[in-house]
Design an enzyme around this catalytic site. Structure first.
Site, PDB file in Angstrom:
ATOM      1  N   LYS A 250     -18.540 -25.908  -0.846  1.00  0.00           N
ATOM      2  CA  LYS A 250     -19.335 -26.265  -2.030  1.00  0.00           C
ATOM      3  C   LYS A 250     -20.736 -25.654  -1.936  1.00  0.00           C
ATOM      4  O   LYS A 250     -21.233 -25.077  -2.909  1.00  0.00           O
ATOM      5  CB  LYS A 250     -19.403 -27.805  -2.082  1.00  0.00           C
ATOM      6  CG  LYS A 250     -19.964 -28.393  -3.336  1.00  0.00           C
ATOM      7  CD  LYS A 250     -19.480 -29.826  -3.508  1.00  0.00           C
ATOM      8  CE  LYS A 250     -20.321 -30.854  -2.769  1.00  0.00           C
ATOM      9  NZ  LYS A 250     -21.636 -31.093  -3.362  1.00  0.00           N
ATOM     10  N   SER A 251     -21.374 -25.757  -0.782  1.00  0.00           N
ATOM     11  CA  SER A 251     -22.738 -25.219  -0.630  1.00  0.00           C
ATOM     12  C   SER A 251     -22.767 -23.719  -0.906  1.00  0.00           C
ATOM     13  O   SER A 251     -23.679 -23.216  -1.568  1.00  0.00           O
ATOM     14  CB  SER A 251     -23.249 -25.455   0.792  1.00  0.00           C
ATOM     15  OG  SER A 251     -23.415 -26.824   1.032  1.00  0.00           O
TER      16      SER A 251
ATOM     17  N   ARG B  94     -32.038 -39.890  -8.142  1.00  0.00           N
ATOM     18  CA  ARG B  94     -32.321 -39.215  -6.868  1.00  0.00           C
ATOM     19  C   ARG B  94     -33.680 -38.509  -6.879  1.00  0.00           C
ATOM     20  O   ARG B  94     -34.149 -38.061  -7.917  1.00  0.00           O
ATOM     21  CB  ARG B  94     -31.178 -38.244  -6.536  1.00  0.00           C
ATOM     22  CG  ARG B  94     -29.881 -39.014  -6.331  1.00  0.00           C
ATOM     23  CD  ARG B  94     -28.722 -38.125  -5.994  1.00  0.00           C
ATOM     24  NE  ARG B  94     -28.927 -37.447  -4.727  1.00  0.00           N
ATOM     25  CZ  ARG B  94     -28.139 -36.485  -4.270  1.00  0.00           C
ATOM     26  NH1 ARG B  94     -27.102 -36.092  -4.990  1.00  0.00           N
ATOM     27  NH2 ARG B  94     -28.370 -35.924  -3.116  1.00  0.00           N
TER      28      ARG B  94
ATOM     29  N   ASP C 180     -23.585 -34.881   5.713  1.00  0.00           N
ATOM     30  CA  ASP C 180     -22.448 -35.092   4.811  1.00  0.00           C
ATOM     31  C   ASP C 180     -21.223 -35.661   5.529  1.00  0.00           C
ATOM     32  O   ASP C 180     -20.270 -36.106   4.879  1.00  0.00           O
ATOM     33  CB  ASP C 180     -22.065 -33.781   4.117  1.00  0.00           C
ATOM     34  CG  ASP C 180     -23.140 -33.335   3.137  1.00  0.00           C
ATOM     35  OD1 ASP C 180     -23.952 -34.179   2.704  1.00  0.00           O
ATOM     36  OD2 ASP C 180     -23.174 -32.132   2.810  1.00  0.00           O
TER      37      ASP C 180
END
Ligand code: S3P
Length: 454
Positions: free
Chosen positions: A50-51, A149, A340
């Protein structure tokens, strides 16, 4: 309440073009029932990290020429990035797992609508770096979780570079008016690869050389991606320097499998001595592989079958065998490197022999959910003893867990972490809001079903 297992749509993994974040908001609160397993065995080819998918897509958009990205992340988060890019005048097409993106060069088009980042902090923070360099005003919005956030961490340095950003108490929606950036030297106060990457992206548009310094070194996909697209970067210790005005070229890449997704399957395999799991073409970037070190230290046997380098990223095939798990302490730099993966490591902690102590992980409280509170809640619901601290958790080992009614708290990593914990519990567990797994891996439950042997 509808059960995820009874809805065939979830077995197929959602077809990518169908991913519109708003669809998921309308169909939330599907539940998954997890039955105990006897081991986790099989081989996996997982979607791209994903990153890396976010970063390659953003840089492809501002490069010259067409970029082809194979094994692009299937997660709704990366779909949010692609959808924002389309609003910014970038053409892309998806065919199977490949995304072809036609670069516009450094100047994007002023969007006619707010840019919807959905649940994705990476989209909002890193895209802000590029928007800070555009001579127009754009608005970034997000879902309820993303709107809670902290965004001040990108607003302050981008404003110091010359962008004007308005926010609601340091939170989304953000209105970014960009252009005329000047380079700054900036020390990132909380370890955050998203902030570092946003500033390096903005640095491409700034007059002079932008220097970003980190106290704790975070994942370096931004630096590696910039180099892969042709930018020159200097690395001096924990400082990264980028000079403005550089043009990027397109690339062709196959994105390595997401190691933060693989983490759920590896931890599931780690729970049972009889497990044997092979994961192909897995991202092996040293800033991301701390999970493998931890699992090996705890007693799992992991063998690296091959490794190669692609666009600066290491990619390898690994074989993981379950064993008796010891447990241990996660603190300091490890906490940042495992940010994560802590949810799933904490979820399996009661099954270790010595328990797990997690410290210096306060950042978990401002992720997609307050992950420290969510982990403690679900572990207790399964009958575990757990102590919650401001920046961590203390979880004794040798505990028997029981199937229970659990919640995802609207957070993909919490849903997947507790699907793993449920595999070794006595009795079935139900995870409410399990459909939030679409954020990073829509086919998660289908894949878990395949490898969990019963
Ligand atoms: C990411 C960095 C981390 C991580 C997130 C992805 C990235 O966030 O938790 O899932 O791609 O740079 P922070 O930068 O906020 O620590």
């Amino acid at each position: 309440m509808k059960l995820l297992w009874q809805d065939p749509k979830w077995f197929q993994g959602c077809a990518y073009p169908a991913i519109r974040y708003s669809d998921f908001e309308m169909s939330t609160n599907l539940s998954a029932v997890i039955h105990p397993a006897k081991n986790v065995t099989g081989s996996l080819e997982l979607p791209g990290d994903k990153s890396i998918s976010h970063r390659y897509a953003m840089l492809a958009a501002i490069a010259e020429g067409s970029t082809k990205l194979e094994n692009f992340s299937t997660g709704a988060d990366c779909a949010s990035t692609l959808n924002c890019l389309r609003e910014l005048g970038v053409d892309w097409e998806k065919s199977g797992d490949t995304v072809a993106i036609r670069g516009r060069g450094p100047k994007l088009l002023q969007p006619q609508n707010p840019l919807d980042c959905g649940n994705s902090g990476s989209t909002m923070r890193m895209l802000s770096g590029i928007l800070a360099g555009q001579e127009f005003t754009s608005e970034l919005v997000g879902d309820e979780s993303l709107s809670r956030r902290p965004m001040a961490r990108i607003i302050h340095p981008l404003e110091a570079m010359g962008a004007r950003i308005t926010a609601r108490d340091g939170r989304a929606p953000l209105i970014v008016s960009g252009g005329n950036l000047r380079a700054i030297e900036y020390q990132v106060p909380v370890p955050s690869a998203q902030v570092k990457t946003a500033l390096l992206f903005a640095g491409l548009y700034a007059e002079g050389t932008t220097i970003v310094e980190e106290g704790i070194r975070t994942r370096d996909h931004g630096e590696l991606a910039l180099r892969a697209f042709g930018a020159g970067l200097q690395q001096r210790g924990k400082k990264t320097e980028i000079t403005g005005g550089q043009r990027l070229h397109s690339i062709e890449a196959r994105i390595p499998a997401d190691i933060s997704t693989a983490a759920f399957f590896l931890c599931a395999a780690a729970l049972f001595p009889g497990s044997e799991l092979v994961i192909y073409a897995l991202l092996m970037n040293p800033t991301r592989t701390r999970l493998l070190d931890v699992l090996i230290n705890w007693g799992m046997k992991i063998t690296l079958l091959m490794v190669e380098e692609k666009n600066g990223e290491l990619v390898g095939t690994i074989d993981g065998r379950g064993g008796l798990l010891r447990g241990g302490k996660i603190a300091g730099e490890d906490a940042a490197a495992l940010i994560d993966e802590i949810p799933v490591l904490a979820a399996i902690a009661p099954y270790t022999s010595e328990g797990v102590e997690i410290r210096d992980a306060r950042e978990l409280r401002v992720k997609e959910s307050d992950r420290i509170a969510a982990i403690a809640f679900n572990l207790r619901a399964m009958g575990a003893k757990v102590e919650e601290g401001d920046g961590g958790l203390s979880i004794p080992g040798n505990q028997q867990l029981y199937g229970a009614q659990l919640s995802s708290f609207g957070d993909h990593r919490i849903a997947m972490a507790f699907a793993v914990a449920a595999l070794r519990a006595a009795g079935d567990s139900t995870i409410d809001g399990a459909d939030t797994a679409v954020i990073s891996y829509p086919a998660f439950f289908e894949t878990l079903q395949k490898v969990a042997q019963r």
